[in-house]
Write an enzyme that holds these catalytic residues in place. Sequence first.
Site, PDB file in Angstrom:
ATOM      1  N   LYS A 256      92.289  82.226 -90.660  1.00 19.40           N
ATOM      2  CA  LYS A 256      92.787  82.990 -91.814  1.00 19.40           C
ATOM      3  C   LYS A 256      94.199  83.518 -91.534  1.00 19.40           C
ATOM      4  O   LYS A 256      94.643  83.558 -90.379  1.00 19.40           O
ATOM      5  CB  LYS A 256      91.835  84.153 -92.109  1.00 19.40           C
ATOM      6  CG  LYS A 256      91.715  85.174 -90.978  1.00 19.40           C
ATOM      7  CD  LYS A 256      90.517  86.108 -91.189  1.00 19.40           C
ATOM      8  CE  LYS A 256      90.370  87.092 -90.034  1.00 19.40           C
ATOM      9  NZ  LYS A 256      89.101  87.819 -90.079  1.00 19.40           N
TER      10      LYS A 256
ATOM     11  N   TYR B 294     121.751 102.344 -88.978  1.00 16.51           N
ATOM     12  CA  TYR B 294     121.527 103.187 -90.156  1.00 16.51           C
ATOM     13  C   TYR B 294     121.098 104.594 -89.773  1.00 16.51           C
ATOM     14  O   TYR B 294     120.354 104.788 -88.810  1.00 16.51           O
ATOM     15  CB  TYR B 294     120.425 102.570 -91.036  1.00 16.51           C
ATOM     16  CG  TYR B 294     120.860 101.356 -91.820  1.00 16.51           C
ATOM     17  CD1 TYR B 294     122.014 101.357 -92.589  1.00 16.51           C
ATOM     18  CD2 TYR B 294     120.075 100.206 -91.811  1.00 16.51           C
ATOM     19  CE1 TYR B 294     122.387 100.242 -93.325  1.00 16.51           C
ATOM     20  CE2 TYR B 294     120.434  99.088 -92.549  1.00 16.51           C
ATOM     21  CZ  TYR B 294     121.598  99.115 -93.298  1.00 16.51           C
ATOM     22  OH  TYR B 294     121.953  98.020 -94.023  1.00 16.51           O
TER      23      TYR B 294
HETATM   24  C1  LIG Z   1      88.521  87.865 -88.700  1.00 16.53           C
HETATM   25  C2  LIG Z   1      87.078  87.687 -88.461  1.00 16.53           C
HETATM   26  C3  LIG Z   1      86.602  87.130 -87.258  1.00 16.53           C
HETATM   27  C4  LIG Z   1      87.494  86.836 -86.078  1.00 16.53           C
HETATM   28  O1  LIG Z   1      87.592  87.969 -85.234  1.00 16.53           O
HETATM   29  P1  LIG Z   1      88.395  87.906 -83.871  1.00 16.53           P
HETATM   30  O2  LIG Z   1      88.254  89.286 -83.320  1.00 16.53           O
HETATM   31  O3  LIG Z   1      89.807  87.590 -84.223  1.00 16.53           O
HETATM   32  O4  LIG Z   1      87.774  86.855 -83.027  1.00 16.53           O
HETATM   33  C5  LIG Z   1      85.253  86.857 -87.146  1.00 16.53           C
HETATM   34  N1  LIG Z   1      84.400  87.148 -88.161  1.00 16.53           N
HETATM   35  C6  LIG Z   1      84.819  87.728 -89.309  1.00 16.53           C
HETATM   36  C7  LIG Z   1      83.819  88.054 -90.371  1.00 16.53           C
HETATM   37  C8  LIG Z   1      86.156  88.030 -89.493  1.00 16.53           C
HETATM   38  O5  LIG Z   1      86.562  88.622 -90.621  1.00 16.53           O
END
Ligand SMILES: *Cc1c(COP(=O)(O)O)cnc(C)c1O
Length: 368
Positions: free
Chosen positions: A38, A264
């Site tokens: 993702k 800035y």
């Molecule tokens: C993002 C996510 C993961 C991955 O978690 P990591 O800590 O990056 O391994 C796994 N399960 C769900 C439901 C997630 O939303």
Amino acid sequence: MPKTSETQLEIDLSALEHNYRYLRSLIPSNTKFLAVVKAFAYGSEAVAIAKKLETLGADYFAVAYVKEGVALRQAGITTPILVLHPQTVHFNELMENCLEPSLYSVKVLKEFLEAAQNNGQSNYPVHIKFNTGLNRLGFSGEHIDEIMDLIRNRGEIKITSFFSHLAATEDPNEKAFTLKQIGTFNKIVPEFEEKLGYSPLKHILNTSGILNYKAAQFDMVRSGIGLYGYGNDPKFDPYLKPVATLKTVISQIHRIAPHESVGYNRAFTSKDYRVTATLPLGHADGIGRQYGQGKAMVNVKGKMAPLIGNVCMDMIMIDVTDIECQEGDEVIIFGEKPNADEFAAFADTISYELLTGISQRVTRIIKG
Ligand SMILES: *Cc1c(COP(=O)(O)O)cnc(C)c1O
């Protein structure tokens, strides 16, 4: 290696392969491996990452939203893709692209059943998510009968998996809570299976779960951050390699006299003679203002140089008084040293936020 000529995020597919093989070595060979890709594969490059993982044998992918899954399908990815948080308006697009929804509430289940019926689907693969304590998304054990009433005698869907998500697998102080979540999952699943009459895959572990809760591997594990080189504890650093390195080059060097200001709001004022370097990346690239005013350090020729003054939209200034360097020299923002965990800590945040926040303006370079 060509010389770094602009701000770029280098994505090292051989590091990805190393991390995949390491995480795989922690689970039995018949346990499935779901790779979480993702958010552009945690800010890297989802298509290149997914293609590599597909050739390495990843069993499943997960994305958060439908459009992320569509992009993978359009790039030719054929491995099953779980969509963790599909929005109901995208259900048709989800089915057109053979993406598999996480269904987590009665409302979402009803809407999916209706969409699947309108689409003429039968046995469409879906994943039922349980809330075991994170209190974010998921059915509770009390919903089993209601779910059964909705799906009994209907052929539109087939439950491919039962899953849940743990709140604190990286935190040893929360071990009792984590075990309680796993216990709740272990109670819900057999009760549901008995009513359902068949046995879907079960999965609950994220990366830190794989590293710290081996007894709860069930049929599949879900890893994101570990694939990208981070185990949420420096003790795992020797086993994992950072996939992403954010590099840039020095645009200009300035010699600053005492009592001059830099940037800035004149947020930095020199007490003595200083040498500063201006770098072509800023908060629009994902290096937020929290990193400025001396908090973060970057790597210039192996030495650490602090950010000074305020982070600008497109530039940051660093203090290189004690570092021999020139305009055009390479600077590492994060990668091996500092790594993304260490760099994120400068601003009291975590590798996840830093990595996923590197904006799409930064050129991605795939190597390996
Ligand atoms: C993002 C996510 C993961 C991955 O978690 P990591 O800590 O990056 O391994 C796994 N399960 C769900 C439901 C997630 O939303």
